[in-house]
Design a protein around this motif. Structure first.
Motif, PDB file in Angstrom:
ATOM      1  N   HIS A  45       0.857  -1.184   0.000  1.00 10.85           N
ATOM      2  CA  HIS A  45       0.000   0.000   0.000  1.00 10.85           C
ATOM      3  C   HIS A  45       0.893   1.234   0.000  1.00 10.85           C
ATOM      4  O   HIS A  45       1.846   1.312   0.773  1.00 10.85           O
ATOM      5  N   THR A  46       0.572   2.187  -0.854  1.00  8.94           N
ATOM      6  CA  THR A  46       1.398   3.390  -1.001  1.00  8.94           C
ATOM      7  C   THR A  46       1.668   4.067   0.337  1.00  8.94           C
ATOM      8  O   THR A  46       2.767   4.550   0.601  1.00  8.94           O
ATOM      9  N   GLU A  47       0.659   4.031   1.197  1.00  6.80           N
ATOM     10  CA  GLU A  47       0.762   4.706   2.486  1.00  6.80           C
ATOM     11  C   GLU A  47       1.921   4.190   3.332  1.00  6.80           C
ATOM     12  O   GLU A  47       2.520   4.931   4.113  1.00  6.80           O
ATOM     13  N   LEU A  48       2.247   2.899   3.167  1.00  2.97           N
ATOM     14  CA  LEU A  48       3.350   2.334   3.957  1.00  2.97           C
ATOM     15  C   LEU A  48       4.639   3.109   3.695  1.00  2.97           C
ATOM     16  O   LEU A  48       5.387   3.435   4.617  1.00  2.97           O
ATOM     17  N   PHE A  49       4.900   3.414   2.431  1.00  3.34           N
ATOM     18  CA  PHE A  49       6.152   4.128   2.113  1.00  3.34           C
ATOM     19  C   PHE A  49       6.030   5.609   2.446  1.00  3.34           C
ATOM     20  O   PHE A  49       6.996   6.230   2.880  1.00  3.34           O
ATOM     21  N   GLN A  50       4.828   6.159   2.231  1.00  2.00           N
ATOM     22  CA  GLN A  50       4.653   7.577   2.591  1.00  2.00           C
ATOM     23  C   GLN A  50       4.960   7.787   4.060  1.00  2.00           C
ATOM     24  O   GLN A  50       5.688   8.706   4.429  1.00  2.00           O
ATOM     25  N   ARG A  51       4.424   6.886   4.904  1.00  2.27           N
ATOM     26  CA  ARG A  51       4.666   7.031   6.339  1.00  2.27           C
ATOM     27  C   ARG A  51       6.021   6.467   6.734  1.00  2.27           C
ATOM     28  O   ARG A  51       6.677   6.991   7.627  1.00  2.27           O
ATOM     29  N   GLY A  52       6.432   5.396   6.086  1.00  4.23           N
ATOM     30  CA  GLY A  52       7.639   4.687   6.504  1.00  4.23           C
ATOM     31  C   GLY A  52       8.922   5.330   6.021  1.00  4.23           C
ATOM     32  O   GLY A  52       9.901   5.406   6.744  1.00  4.23           O
ATOM     33  N   VAL A  53       8.939   5.767   4.776  1.00  2.00           N
ATOM     34  CA  VAL A  53      10.157   6.372   4.229  1.00  2.00           C
ATOM     35  C   VAL A  53      10.167   7.868   4.514  1.00  2.00           C
ATOM     36  O   VAL A  53      11.211   8.454   4.790  1.00  2.00           O
ATOM     37  N   GLY A  54       8.980   8.467   4.470  1.00  2.00           N
ATOM     38  CA  GLY A  54       8.862   9.879   4.839  1.00  2.00           C
ATOM     39  C   GLY A  54       8.454  10.762   3.676  1.00  2.00           C
ATOM     40  O   GLY A  54       9.052  10.706   2.605  1.00  2.00           O
ATOM     41  N   GLU A  55       7.442  11.575   3.927  1.00  2.00           N
ATOM     42  CA  GLU A  55       6.854  12.444   2.896  1.00  2.00           C
ATOM     43  C   GLU A  55       7.843  13.447   2.324  1.00  2.00           C
ATOM     44  O   GLU A  55       7.669  13.944   1.227  1.00  2.00           O
ATOM     45  N   THR A  56       8.867  13.793   3.105  1.00  2.00           N
ATOM     46  CA  THR A  56       9.754  14.858   2.638  1.00  2.00           C
ATOM     47  C   THR A  56      10.982  14.314   1.904  1.00  2.00           C
ATOM     48  O   THR A  56      11.868  15.062   1.541  1.00  2.00           O
ATOM     49  N   THR A  57      11.035  13.008   1.692  1.00  2.00           N
ATOM     50  CA  THR A  57      12.221  12.448   1.028  1.00  2.00           C
ATOM     51  C   THR A  57      12.055  12.472  -0.486  1.00  2.00           C
ATOM     52  O   THR A  57      10.941  12.483  -1.004  1.00  2.00           O
ATOM     53  N   ASP A  58      13.200  12.442  -1.183  1.00  2.00           N
ATOM     54  CA  ASP A  58      13.162  12.354  -2.643  1.00  2.00           C
ATOM     55  C   ASP A  58      12.451  11.088  -3.081  1.00  2.00           C
ATOM     56  O   ASP A  58      11.701  11.085  -4.057  1.00  2.00           O
ATOM     57  N   VAL A  59      12.721  10.007  -2.338  1.00  2.00           N
ATOM     58  CA  VAL A  59      12.129   8.723  -2.724  1.00  2.00           C
ATOM     59  C   VAL A  59      10.612   8.848  -2.812  1.00  2.00           C
ATOM     60  O   VAL A  59      10.006   8.487  -3.820  1.00  2.00           O
ATOM     61  N   VAL A  60       9.990   9.389  -1.776  1.00  2.00           N
ATOM     62  CA  VAL A  60       8.532   9.475  -1.766  1.00  2.00           C
ATOM     63  C   VAL A  60       8.038  10.605  -2.677  1.00  2.00           C
ATOM     64  O   VAL A  60       7.056  10.454  -3.406  1.00  2.00           O
ATOM     65  N   ASN A  61       8.766  11.724  -2.664  1.00  2.00           N
ATOM     66  CA  ASN A  61       8.323  12.877  -3.447  1.00  2.00           C
ATOM     67  C   ASN A  61       8.394  12.673  -4.941  1.00  2.00           C
ATOM     68  O   ASN A  61       7.539  13.116  -5.688  1.00  2.00           O
ATOM     69  N   LYS A  62       9.478  12.035  -5.380  1.00  2.00           N
ATOM     70  CA  LYS A  62       9.741  12.048  -6.823  1.00  2.00           C
ATOM     71  C   LYS A  62       9.918  10.674  -7.436  1.00  2.00           C
ATOM     72  O   LYS A  62       9.829  10.524  -8.631  1.00  2.00           O
ATOM     73  N   GLU A  63      10.270   9.686  -6.618  1.00  2.00           N
ATOM     74  CA  GLU A  63      10.834   8.484  -7.230  1.00  2.00           C
ATOM     75  C   GLU A  63       9.944   7.249  -7.193  1.00  2.00           C
ATOM     76  O   GLU A  63      10.332   6.208  -7.705  1.00  2.00           O
ATOM     77  N   MET A  64       8.757   7.326  -6.607  1.00  2.00           N
ATOM     78  CA  MET A  64       7.999   6.088  -6.442  1.00  2.00           C
ATOM     79  C   MET A  64       7.207   5.694  -7.685  1.00  2.00           C
ATOM     80  O   MET A  64       6.664   6.526  -8.387  1.00  2.00           O
ATOM     81  N   TYR A  65       7.168   4.390  -7.919  1.00  2.00           N
ATOM     82  CA  TYR A  65       6.297   3.815  -8.933  1.00  2.00           C
ATOM     83  C   TYR A  65       4.961   3.519  -8.272  1.00  2.00           C
ATOM     84  O   TYR A  65       4.758   2.477  -7.676  1.00  2.00           O
ATOM     85  N   THR A  66       4.068   4.498  -8.366  1.00  2.00           N
ATOM     86  CA  THR A  66       2.771   4.387  -7.712  1.00  2.00           C
ATOM     87  C   THR A  66       1.686   4.292  -8.767  1.00  2.00           C
ATOM     88  O   THR A  66       1.725   4.997  -9.769  1.00  2.00           O
ATOM     89  N   PHE A  67       0.752   3.388  -8.563  1.00  2.00           N
ATOM     90  CA  PHE A  67      -0.371   3.293  -9.508  1.00  2.00           C
ATOM     91  C   PHE A  67      -1.604   2.767  -8.789  1.00  2.00           C
ATOM     92  O   PHE A  67      -1.516   2.222  -7.684  1.00  2.00           O
ATOM     93  N   GLU A  68      -2.729   2.955  -9.439  1.00  2.00           N
ATOM     94  CA  GLU A  68      -3.968   2.454  -8.881  1.00  2.00           C
ATOM     95  C   GLU A  68      -4.221   1.093  -9.497  1.00  2.00           C
ATOM     96  O   GLU A  68      -4.102   0.925 -10.714  1.00  2.00           O
ATOM     97  N   ASP A  69      -4.527   0.088  -8.674  1.00  2.00           N
ATOM     98  CA  ASP A  69      -4.826  -1.226  -9.264  1.00  2.00           C
ATOM     99  C   ASP A  69      -6.290  -1.262  -9.692  1.00  2.00           C
ATOM    100  O   ASP A  69      -7.016  -0.273  -9.514  1.00  2.00           O
ATOM    101  N   LYS A  70      -6.729  -2.383 -10.234  1.00  2.00           N
ATOM    102  CA  LYS A  70      -8.087  -2.436 -10.788  1.00  2.00           C
ATOM    103  C   LYS A  70      -9.155  -2.295  -9.717  1.00  2.00           C
ATOM    104  O   LYS A  70     -10.306  -2.003 -10.010  1.00  2.00           O
ATOM    105  N   GLY A  71      -8.764  -2.514  -8.456  1.00  2.00           N
ATOM    106  CA  GLY A  71      -9.720  -2.333  -7.363  1.00  2.00           C
ATOM    107  C   GLY A  71      -9.713  -0.917  -6.814  1.00  2.00           C
ATOM    108  O   GLY A  71     -10.330  -0.645  -5.790  1.00  2.00           O
ATOM    109  N   GLY A  72      -8.981  -0.023  -7.473  1.00  2.00           N
ATOM    110  CA  GLY A  72      -8.978   1.374  -7.053  1.00  2.00           C
ATOM    111  C   GLY A  72      -8.082   1.664  -5.849  1.00  2.00           C
ATOM    112  O   GLY A  72      -8.189   2.705  -5.227  1.00  2.00           O
TER     113      GLY A  72
END
Ligand code: ATP
Ligand code: MG
Length: 417
Positions: A45-72
């Protein structure tokens, strides 16, 4: 023709032994350090990295492969291994098992970055995470594990840099001092740093822009802001490393890219692979388990980038021995000897010998040429005579030397050689 996506790499059949070599070394070191392997999903779940890695990091801000699956649901391909490991630890109640819980993983990781040497969009990490111990011994052990792993790979041209970034209390103090220092210089900083100034001033020190680096050089050192407990902890880690003969330098500019670190942070850096010189990074993250919903649990770990290690090994001549693929090639002349070659190969394989025979309906001459080309260690030709006598001439390709061996004794002979 559809090509490979940008920033990703194939591992070719002739190259996979290098990966196996590095992974075997990683597993061997992990075993000696009494670590158990964990495997977590490629996406979370995207939220795991947002909370776990941190919202202010480059990884979360710019670098994540995030997408919506067919279940939304919003899901993200893992950009690193720690957040998933922490989720696994909490979700499976491992905090109730005897502590420490010592784990390792070998995993792909995905970051949407500008591909260049040592920077890929899919890369691989060997990482370890140790949960439950706040002791400086554990920091030293994790660093030692990384150090032994690099040594085992024959890597010498790296240096270890360590730092302490304190606990939330001393960090708050330090952030104030940093802001005072950077405030009059804001105009000279890059755009990203100007946003970091507000969101996470510590990360200003991690900037790779030349201009920012120059300004960073004059910033106050975090080491002067450490509270007594954090300072003592850091002293003890340094003592333990020295006692184990691990060389290091203290670099107060190391803060690491991810938000979750506390106290000890470290990097193994090389000058031999260009701009992306960090081959391994890690540290302590005492607040992460609780911030992801688990009980307060100190933890520490590292992740090493396998592609960068490979690059470093290539550039410094650290050798990876190429294993023998085909121990014996059994050539057949006619239909019945070809069947015999098949049977002999099968028997040898069942006994654990890497044996091969012709799959291409080639002449004996071409079979021998092939065996030579692919580097078979031994070759035996089966024909009518060999079938009648039960004896083959076993040729060692490296020397050209041949010995007569009973077909029934081939396995014993090869195992002895
Ligand atoms: P960098 O300084 O390169 O941005 P980072 O601080 O983002 O690294 P970490 O999140 O600490 O890196 O990841 C641990 C290790 O994984 C790095 O030291 C590096 O060896 C490797 N790594 C990180 N990002 C990449 C990438 N895009 N391609 C290849 N290896 C990477
Ligand atoms: Mg990065």
């Amino acid at each position: 023709m559809i090509n490979i996506p940008k920033g990703t790499k194939d591992v070719l059949p002739s190259q996979s032994y290098k990966w196996q070599y590095i992974e075997d070394k990683a597993r061997a070191v992990a075993k000696r350090f009494c670590l158990d392997e964990i495997r977590t999903p490629a996406f979370e779940h995207t939220e795991l990295f947002q909370r776990g890695v941190g919202e202010t990091t480059d990884v979360v801000n710019k670098e994540m492969y995030t997408f919506e699956d067919k279940g939304g649901r919003s899901v993200t391909l893992k950009p690193e291994g720690t957040a998933g490991a922490v989720r696994l630890f909490i979700e499976n109640g491992l905090f109730s098992s005897p502590l420490p819980v010592k784990t390792f993983y070998i995993t792909p990781a995905f970051r949407y970055e500008r591909p260049q040497s040592g920077r890929l969009r899919e890369f691989h990490q060997f990482g370890i995470e140790v949960f439950g111990s706040a002791a400086p011994e554990t920091d030293a052990e994790v660093i030692l594990a990384a150090s032994e792993f690099l040594k085992e790979l024959g890597i010498k041209q790296v240096r270890l840099e360590i730092n302490s970034i304190g606990c939330p209390e001393c960090r708050a103090e330090y952030n104030k001092k940093l802001k005072e220092y950077f405030k009059p210089r804001l105009g000279e900083l890059c755009e990203t740093c100007r946003t970091r100034f507000e969101s996470n001033p510590l990360r200003l020190l991690d900037c790779k822009e030349e201009e920012c680096k120059k300004i960073n050089a004059g910033a106050p050192s975090i080491l002067e802001s450490l509270c007594p407990d954090c300072a003592r902890h850091f002293e003890r880690v340094k003592e333990l490393l020295k006692a184990q003969g691990v060389e290091f330098t203290v670099n107060p500019r190391i803060v690491r890219g991810l938000d979750y670190y506390t106290r000890t942070v470290f990097e193994f850096v090389s000058d031999r692979i260009g701009a992306q010189g960090t081959v391994c990074g890690g540290g302590r993250y005492d607040g992460l388990v609780s911030s992801l919903g688990g009980p307060q649990t100190p933890a520490t770990g590292f992740a090493a980038g396998i592609e960068r290690l490979m690059l470093l090994m290539e550039n410094t001549g650290a050798e990876i021995p190429k294993p023998t693929k085909i121990r014996i090639y059994i050539a057949g002349m006619d239909e019945s000897s070809r069947s015999a070659a098949f049977t002999i190969a099968r028997e040898l394989r069942q006994a654990g010998v890497a044996a091969e025979f012709d799959h291409m309906e080639r002449s004996v001459k071409s079979q021998l040429k092939y065996a030579d080309k692919v580097g078979a260690e031994y070759v035996a030709v089966i024909g009518e005579d060999e079938l009648a006598t039960g004896v083959v001439s076993l040729k060692k390709m490296a020397t050209g030397e041949a010995v007569a061996v009973k077909i029934n004794d081939l396995c014993a002979y090869l195992k002895k050689e």
